[in-house]
Design a protein around this motif. Sequence first.
Motif, short mmCIF file in Angstrom:
data_model
loop_
_atom_site.label_atom_id
_atom_site.label_comp_id
_atom_site.label_asym_id
_atom_site.label_seq_id
_atom_site.Cartn_x
_atom_site.Cartn_y
_atom_site.Cartn_z
N MET A 178 26.36 48.11 56.56
CA MET A 178 26.06 47.50 55.25
C MET A 178 26.26 46.00 55.34
N LYS A 179 25.31 45.24 54.84
CA LYS A 179 25.43 43.79 54.87
C LYS A 179 26.44 43.31 53.84
N ARG A 180 27.20 42.32 54.25
CA ARG A 180 28.16 41.74 53.33
C ARG A 180 27.45 40.98 52.23
N GLN A 181 27.90 41.17 51.00
CA GLN A 181 27.29 40.48 49.87
C GLN A 181 28.29 39.50 49.28
N PHE A 182 27.87 38.25 49.13
CA PHE A 182 28.73 37.23 48.54
C PHE A 182 28.75 37.39 47.03
N MET A 183 29.95 37.34 46.46
CA MET A 183 30.09 37.40 45.01
C MET A 183 31.01 36.28 44.58
N THR A 219 56.16 23.95 54.30
CA THR A 219 57.01 23.13 55.15
C THR A 219 56.46 21.73 55.33
N SER A 220 55.16 21.62 55.65
CA SER A 220 54.60 20.30 55.92
C SER A 220 53.56 19.87 54.90
N LYS A 221 52.97 20.84 54.21
CA LYS A 221 51.94 20.51 53.23
C LYS A 221 52.19 21.28 51.94
N VAL A 222 51.85 20.65 50.84
CA VAL A 222 51.94 21.27 49.54
C VAL A 222 50.57 21.25 48.92
N HIS A 223 50.18 22.33 48.26
CA HIS A 223 48.85 22.43 47.67
C HIS A 223 48.98 22.69 46.17
N PRO A 224 49.36 21.65 45.41
CA PRO A 224 49.70 21.86 44.00
C PRO A 224 48.54 22.35 43.17
N PHE A 225 47.30 21.98 43.50
CA PHE A 225 46.17 22.46 42.71
C PHE A 225 45.98 23.95 42.95
N ALA A 226 45.88 24.35 44.20
CA ALA A 226 45.65 25.75 44.54
C ALA A 226 46.83 26.62 44.11
N ASP A 227 48.03 26.11 44.21
CA ASP A 227 49.20 26.92 43.89
C ASP A 227 49.30 27.26 42.41
N ARG A 228 48.55 26.58 41.59
CA ARG A 228 48.59 26.85 40.16
C ARG A 228 47.45 27.76 39.72
N LEU A 229 46.69 28.26 40.65
CA LEU A 229 45.61 29.17 40.32
C LEU A 229 46.10 30.60 40.31
N GLU A 230 45.56 31.38 39.42
CA GLU A 230 45.90 32.79 39.33
C GLU A 230 44.62 33.62 39.40
N TRP A 231 44.57 34.58 40.30
CA TRP A 231 43.41 35.44 40.49
C TRP A 231 43.16 36.28 39.24
N LYS A 232 41.94 36.24 38.70
CA LYS A 232 41.58 37.02 37.52
C LYS A 232 40.48 38.02 37.80
N GLY A 233 39.96 38.04 39.01
CA GLY A 233 38.92 39.00 39.33
C GLY A 233 37.57 38.33 39.53
N LEU A 234 36.53 39.16 39.72
CA LEU A 234 35.19 38.65 39.94
C LEU A 234 34.57 38.15 38.65
N ALA A 235 33.99 36.98 38.70
CA ALA A 235 33.27 36.45 37.54
C ALA A 235 31.85 37.02 37.52
N ILE A 236 31.19 36.98 38.67
CA ILE A 236 29.79 37.41 38.74
C ILE A 236 29.60 38.33 39.94
N ALA A 237 29.01 39.47 39.71
CA ALA A 237 28.63 40.37 40.79
C ALA A 237 27.25 40.91 40.43
N SER A 238 26.21 40.35 41.03
CA SER A 238 24.84 40.76 40.73
C SER A 238 24.36 41.70 41.83
N PRO A 239 24.20 42.97 41.55
CA PRO A 239 23.76 43.91 42.58
C PRO A 239 22.46 43.45 43.23
N GLY A 240 22.46 43.45 44.55
CA GLY A 240 21.26 43.07 45.29
C GLY A 240 21.13 41.58 45.55
N TYR A 241 22.13 40.79 45.12
CA TYR A 241 22.06 39.34 45.29
C TYR A 241 23.34 38.79 45.93
#
Length: 299
Positions: free
Chosen positions: A1-6, A64-86
């Motif tokens: 099965m081909k991987r589908q980007f969502m 330890t050496s790097k901090v990612h303050p923007f990314a660290d404040r993100l919370e996963w909420k799930g898929l926004a868009i999943a278009s079958p066949g696309y």
Amino acid sequence: MKRQFMLPILALTLSLLSSCGPQPPAAQSPATKAAPTSAAPSKIRSYPAIKPKGPAATQSATHTSKVHPFADRLEWKGLAIASPGYHVWGSSPVIGPKGKVHIFASRWAAKGGVDHSWLSTSEIAHYVADKPAGPFQFVDVALKGTGKDTWDRYAPCNPVAVKVDGKYVLFYIATPGGISEGMAKHTPPQRIGMATADSPNGPWTKAGNGGLILSPSTDPAHWTYRASNGVTNPAFVKAPNGKYHLYFKSARSRMGLAIADTLEGPYVHTKDPVTKNDTVIEDGYAFVQNGRFHLLTTD
């Protein structure tokens, strides 16, 4: 099965709403302020580490050496868009009437794969939801290739949706020639277009010369001249002085800047790139905060 980007939703709501126009992100307390990278080289700011939320919490929260303050404040909420066949890629949200959230995203048929298809069959699809976390519903196709002998014959892609000067604006890339042998052969190079509307539901009117607003420079001394990738990955901000700034990626994967006095241009290249990277960066997002220009990119 081909991987589908969502397309996933990564939230704090901040991450979505700060992308909804050229205005800076809403005021935040020091505990929640993002740490953008300045468009011009500058010192990297240091912030205390913050414990990730969602699936990221299963990974190490030790910095330890790097901090990612923007990314660290993100919370996963799930898929926004999943278009079958696309495959769905490259989203850009904007707030519309009644507070609805409109997402414009590139999509193309999954059966054609990725490398060959996005430069030939991509179109810009339009989705809408009542709130940033969705659910998003497909509405229509905002832009697709003309199929004619035009600069945007194939594959409108990489949309950037903003509201500026009372209009909804879509920046996008396209190509007159498609592709036949994978991503290494972008022939001919991509260019940047613009379409405007009074509503995020359209109808969309292409600006100026059939929508085309930026091409590589025709000056042999300019760094974008005959760039193999053309000009791509648009990012837009209206500057405090009223000028219109269009950032883009071009030769050596560096970001450049073109400036106009009016929204629809003409956009004039500045002399040099605004980044000095030696690695590949993509998908810039520009905004102004506290009187400084900032540019977020992937790397």
